[in-house]
Design an enzyme around this catalytic site. Structure first.
Site, mmCIF file in Angstrom:
data_model
loop_
_atom_site.group_PDB
_atom_site.id
_atom_site.type_symbol
_atom_site.label_atom_id
_atom_site.label_comp_id
_atom_site.label_asym_id
_atom_site.label_seq_id
_atom_site.Cartn_x
_atom_site.Cartn_y
_atom_site.Cartn_z
ATOM 1 N N LYS A 197 -2.676 -8.737 -7.452
ATOM 2 C CA LYS A 197 -3.421 -8.546 -6.208
ATOM 3 C C LYS A 197 -2.808 -7.370 -5.448
ATOM 4 C CE LYS A 197 -2.974 -9.617 -2.024
ATOM 5 N NZ LYS A 197 -3.546 -8.375 -1.500
ATOM 6 N N TRP A 242 0.811 -1.220 0.000
ATOM 7 C CA TRP A 242 0.000 0.000 0.000
ATOM 8 C C TRP A 242 0.847 1.273 0.000
ATOM 9 C CZ3 TRP A 242 1.857 2.526 4.117
ATOM 10 C CH2 TRP A 242 2.462 1.738 5.112
ATOM 11 N N ASN A 243 2.139 1.180 0.314
ATOM 12 C CA ASN A 243 2.871 2.435 0.578
ATOM 13 C C ASN A 243 3.151 3.240 -0.693
ATOM 14 O OD1 ASN A 243 4.777 0.525 -0.226
ATOM 15 N ND2 ASN A 243 6.402 1.413 1.023
ATOM 16 N N GLU A 290 12.885 -2.888 11.110
ATOM 17 C CA GLU A 290 12.429 -1.813 10.214
ATOM 18 C C GLU A 290 11.359 -0.987 10.926
ATOM 19 O OE1 GLU A 290 10.191 -3.190 6.777
ATOM 20 O OE2 GLU A 290 11.082 -1.661 5.498
ATOM 21 N N CYS A 314 10.577 1.513 1.871
ATOM 22 C CA CYS A 314 11.556 0.444 2.081
ATOM 23 C C CYS A 314 12.984 0.981 2.049
ATOM 24 C CB CYS A 314 11.360 -0.636 1.028
ATOM 25 S SG CYS A 314 11.306 0.048 -0.627
ATOM 26 N N ALA A 340 -2.641 -4.345 -2.333
ATOM 27 C CA ALA A 340 -2.867 -4.346 -0.886
ATOM 28 C C ALA A 340 -4.319 -3.999 -0.581
ATOM 29 C CB ALA A 340 -1.950 -3.329 -0.230
ATOM 30 N N GLY A 399 6.665 -6.386 -0.660
ATOM 31 C CA GLY A 399 6.021 -6.333 0.650
ATOM 32 C C GLY A 399 7.025 -6.716 1.715
ATOM 33 N N GLU A 405 10.789 -7.961 -3.681
ATOM 34 C CA GLU A 405 11.245 -6.641 -3.222
ATOM 35 C C GLU A 405 10.731 -6.505 -1.796
ATOM 36 O OE1 GLU A 405 13.191 -4.590 -4.763
ATOM 37 O OE2 GLU A 405 13.091 -5.210 -6.850
HETATM 38 P P1 NAP Z 1 2.853 -7.115 3.523
HETATM 39 O O1 NAP Z 1 2.055 -7.177 4.755
HETATM 40 O O2 NAP Z 1 3.873 -8.158 3.276
HETATM 41 O O3 NAP Z 1 1.823 -7.060 2.306
HETATM 42 C C1 NAP Z 1 2.254 -6.950 0.974
HETATM 43 C C2 NAP Z 1 1.224 -7.604 0.085
HETATM 44 O O4 NAP Z 1 1.188 -9.003 0.352
HETATM 45 C C3 NAP Z 1 -0.209 -7.108 0.298
HETATM 46 O O5 NAP Z 1 -0.875 -7.066 -0.941
HETATM 47 C C4 NAP Z 1 -0.780 -8.193 1.185
HETATM 48 O O6 NAP Z 1 -2.190 -8.288 1.126
HETATM 49 C C5 NAP Z 1 -0.143 -9.404 0.558
HETATM 50 N N1 NAP Z 1 -0.193 -10.620 1.358
HETATM 51 C C6 NAP Z 1 -0.036 -10.772 2.687
HETATM 52 N N2 NAP Z 1 -0.155 -12.099 3.014
HETATM 53 C C7 NAP Z 1 -0.378 -12.769 1.857
HETATM 54 C C8 NAP Z 1 -0.598 -14.139 1.515
HETATM 55 N N3 NAP Z 1 -0.578 -15.119 2.425
HETATM 56 N N4 NAP Z 1 -0.819 -14.460 0.219
HETATM 57 C C9 NAP Z 1 -0.835 -13.500 -0.722
HETATM 58 N N5 NAP Z 1 -0.641 -12.197 -0.469
HETATM 59 C C10 NAP Z 1 -0.405 -11.833 0.804
HETATM 60 O O7 NAP Z 1 3.647 -5.734 3.408
HETATM 61 P P2 NAP Z 1 3.073 -4.276 3.626
HETATM 62 O O8 NAP Z 1 2.964 -4.016 5.079
HETATM 63 O O9 NAP Z 1 1.879 -4.026 2.764
HETATM 64 O O10 NAP Z 1 4.241 -3.400 2.991
HETATM 65 C C11 NAP Z 1 5.293 -2.917 3.728
HETATM 66 C C12 NAP Z 1 6.561 -3.720 3.466
HETATM 67 O O11 NAP Z 1 6.844 -3.674 2.070
HETATM 68 C C13 NAP Z 1 7.766 -3.129 4.160
HETATM 69 O O12 NAP Z 1 8.541 -4.131 4.745
HETATM 70 C C14 NAP Z 1 8.525 -2.455 3.011
HETATM 71 O O13 NAP Z 1 9.904 -2.316 3.259
HETATM 72 C C15 NAP Z 1 8.212 -3.357 1.868
HETATM 73 N N6 NAP Z 1 8.374 -2.658 0.587
HETATM 74 C C16 NAP Z 1 9.433 -3.008 -0.180
HETATM 75 C C17 NAP Z 1 9.659 -2.345 -1.381
HETATM 76 C C18 NAP Z 1 10.822 -2.721 -2.224
HETATM 77 O O14 NAP Z 1 10.845 -2.309 -3.381
HETATM 78 N N7 NAP Z 1 11.796 -3.464 -1.731
HETATM 79 C C19 NAP Z 1 8.786 -1.340 -1.803
HETATM 80 C C20 NAP Z 1 7.715 -1.009 -0.998
HETATM 81 C C21 NAP Z 1 7.518 -1.701 0.202
HETATM 82 P P3 NAP Z 1 -3.119 -7.534 2.234
HETATM 83 O O15 NAP Z 1 -2.909 -6.089 2.010
HETATM 84 O O16 NAP Z 1 -4.463 -7.982 1.904
HETATM 85 O O17 NAP Z 1 -2.616 -7.994 3.573
#
Ligand code: NAP
Length: 493
Positions: A186, A162-163, A397, A296, A188, A240, A262
């Site tokens: 899919k 979502w960020n 983090e 991130c 967020a 994520g 990522e």
């Molecule tokens: P997250 O909780 O891991 O969620 C990311 C995505 O995964 C969401 O669409 C989430 O759906 C989905 N998801 C969660 N459990 C799942 C499952 N069992 N099966 C399929 N999909 C699933 O991460 P977040 O809190 O949204 O994002 C923050 C994180 O992203 C931070 O750690 C940040 O550093 C990282 N990030 C990394 C980058 C990069 O380029 N490296 C860029 C941006 C963010 P729901 O929303 O429905 O839970």
């Protein structure tokens, strides 16, 4: 919001049909929906369709059916639709930015920047589509030839956070579609309307049915399970958290999918005493509080050489105190809300832990509730000094507006400390010494190093991490390779 701008409801006038499958907008089979809220006010701004397994299966089938024809299209045709999507996104930029501010919370100026960044991926990969070159390799036999072809991997599953609710989508869809793949995405659950608005751009740009499919849900496991278990899906691209990414990658192995991840980061920022402490403090305040620290690549450990640390803290504290928090549509707002209650609690927990172990709280340190801010998830931008390795923030983090400053003495010491993390995404160095800039950027074990640079990103450059920050690269010439299989053709004459 100004009156000449379309409201989120009008812009995403999908009713509750936010699933885009085989070129058609659909509601969930059960009619189920979930509310979408503005994190600045708690107001419900719309609903999204709550898909489950059946809708996901249909999206995979649509992508699978569309793939052979899309893979056969010329690169020039694929480039055309991506270019059209870029142009439409730019045309709709103001409406898209307002929607993003309402749904995700970032200040309007930052939302406008993100829309431009999202559109950049469409333009970049429209061009890269035409540069998928193969190779000929001299054979060791005179009556023999080797040719290497690059071909699309097939159906892709994309999962986004979502960020950065628009650019994380185009950073995946653009290279996939450019390569000749089809995709099921899919987004967020906090930002499904931004995703739907981006897919409306794809539809209006002329993406053929089934090429890009959107499945919104608040049941990520149900949708994720289908995407991961289906053998027709040949690639997972996930952005994520490290926790979720690790689980998904493990599961993708059962059907031997290609994987790009990522994930989270814990970026070090190193400020040497040959740098201007005021300039560095300004840079840190800009990059640390961008998106309220929910990035991130946000610096999580700010190492400042001892001789300049007090001057640096003075400037950083003044700049931080001057930041205005509020709903992102208001003029002069420099910092928006966090995404939810859990994020507020995490930041507070890290501060309490650090202060309890001896850190100095210089500014901020609490949730903001005055002037109606209690309706949203606002946290005061915060600076902590004297942070050390015993504190939770040193390893975990933050994903919030909290700058943690650590004094250091020598170059060797700070390189060792900066590298002492499981993560390896972004890192930053401030120095005016050229030799040191080269030495340190070569020694840092991270996918990205910004040298006197707080924005080392762009659609044309490879973005990604190592270690627990993930696998693969997005953007740049490398970005399209993630969606291509290498095929060797041996030819006996
Ligand atoms: P997250 O909780 O891991 O969620 C990311 C995505 O995964 C969401 O669409 C989430 O759906 C989905 N998801 C969660 N459990 C799942 C499952 N069992 N099966 C399929 N999909 C699933 O991460 P977040 O809190 O949204 O994002 C923050 C994180 O992203 C931070 O750690 C940040 O550093 C990282 N990030 C990394 C980058 C990069 O380029 N490296 C860029 C941006 C963010 P729901 O929303 O429905 O839970």
């Amino acid at each position: 919001m100004s009156t000449d701008v379309t409201t989120p409801g009008e812009l995403t006038s999908f009713g509750v049909a936010t699933l885009f499958i085989d070129g058609k907008w659909e509601a969930a089979d059960t009619g189920a929906t979930f509310d979408v809220t503005d994190p600045a006010t708690g107001t419900i701004i719309g609903q999204a369709s709550d898909a489950g397994g059946a809708e996901t299966d249909r999206a995979i089938a649509a992508a699978s059916d569309a793939w052979p024809a899309w893979a056969r299209e010329t690169a020039y045709r694929r480039a055309e639709v991506l270019r059209a999507a870029h142009d439409l996104m730019v045309e709709r930029a103001e409406d898209l930015a307002h929607l993003m501010t309402s749904e995700q919370g970032k200040p309007l100026r930052a939302a406008r920047n993100e829309v431009r960044y999202a559109a950049d991926f469409l333009a970049w990969f429209a061009e890269e589509a035409k540069r998928v070159y193969g190779q000929t390799i001299p054979s060791n036999r005179s009556s023999h030839r080797f040719t290497v072809l690059k071909q699309p991997v097939g159906v892709v599953a994309g999962i986004t956070p979502w960020n950065y609710p628009m650019s994380m989508i185009t950073r995946k869809v653009a290279p996939a579609v450019a390569a000749g793949c089809t995709i099921v995405l899919k987004p967020a659950e906090q930002t499904p309307l931004c995703a739907a608005a981006v897919f409306k751009v794809f539809e209006d740009a002329g993406f053929p049915p089934g090429v890009a499919n959107l499945v919104t849900t608040q049941r990520p496991e149900q949708v994720g399970d289908r995407l991961l278990d289906d053998a027709r899906v040949r690639k997972l691209t996930f952005t994520g958290s490290t926790e979720v990414g690790t689980v998904l990658a493990g599961r993708a192995a059962a059907t031997m999918k290609r994987v790009s991840l990522e994930l989270g980061g814990h970026a070090p920022m190193i400020v040497f005493d040959d740098a201007d402490p005021e300039h560095a403090a300004k840079g840190v305040s800009l990059v640390k509080f961008l998106n309220a620290g929910q990035a991130c690549i946000s610096p999580n450990r700010i190492y400042v050489q001892r001789g300049i640390v007090e001057r640096f803290l003075e400037v950083l504290t003044d700049r931080t105190a001057a930041l205005e928090a509020g709903p992102g549509h208001q003029a002069n707002v420099g910092i928006g809300p966090l995404i939810d209650q859990a994020s507020l609690e995490k930041v507070q927990r890290q501060i309490d832990d650090a202060v309890g172990r001896g850190a100095r709280l210089l500014v901020g340190g609490r949730r903001l509730t005055d002037n109606g801010l209690d309706r949203g998830y606002f946290f005061a931008p915060t600076v902590l000094a004297d942070v050390d390795e015993s504190m939770v923030i040193y390893r975990e983090e933050t994903f919030g507006p909290l700058a943690a400053v650590i004094a250091f003495d020598t170059e060797d010491e700070v390189i060792a400390k900066a590298n002492d993390t499981q993560y390896g995404l972004a890192s930053y160095v401030y120095t005016r010494d050229l030799g040191r800039a080269v030495r340190v950027s070569e020694a840092l074990r991270f996918g990205i190093v910004g040298v006197n640079d707080i924005n080392p990103t762009g659609a044309q450059a490879p973005f990604g991490g190592r270690g627990s920050s993930g696998l693969g690269r997005e953007g740049g010439a490398e970005g399209i390779d993630e969606y291509l299989d290498v095929k060797l053709v041996g030819l006996a004459l």
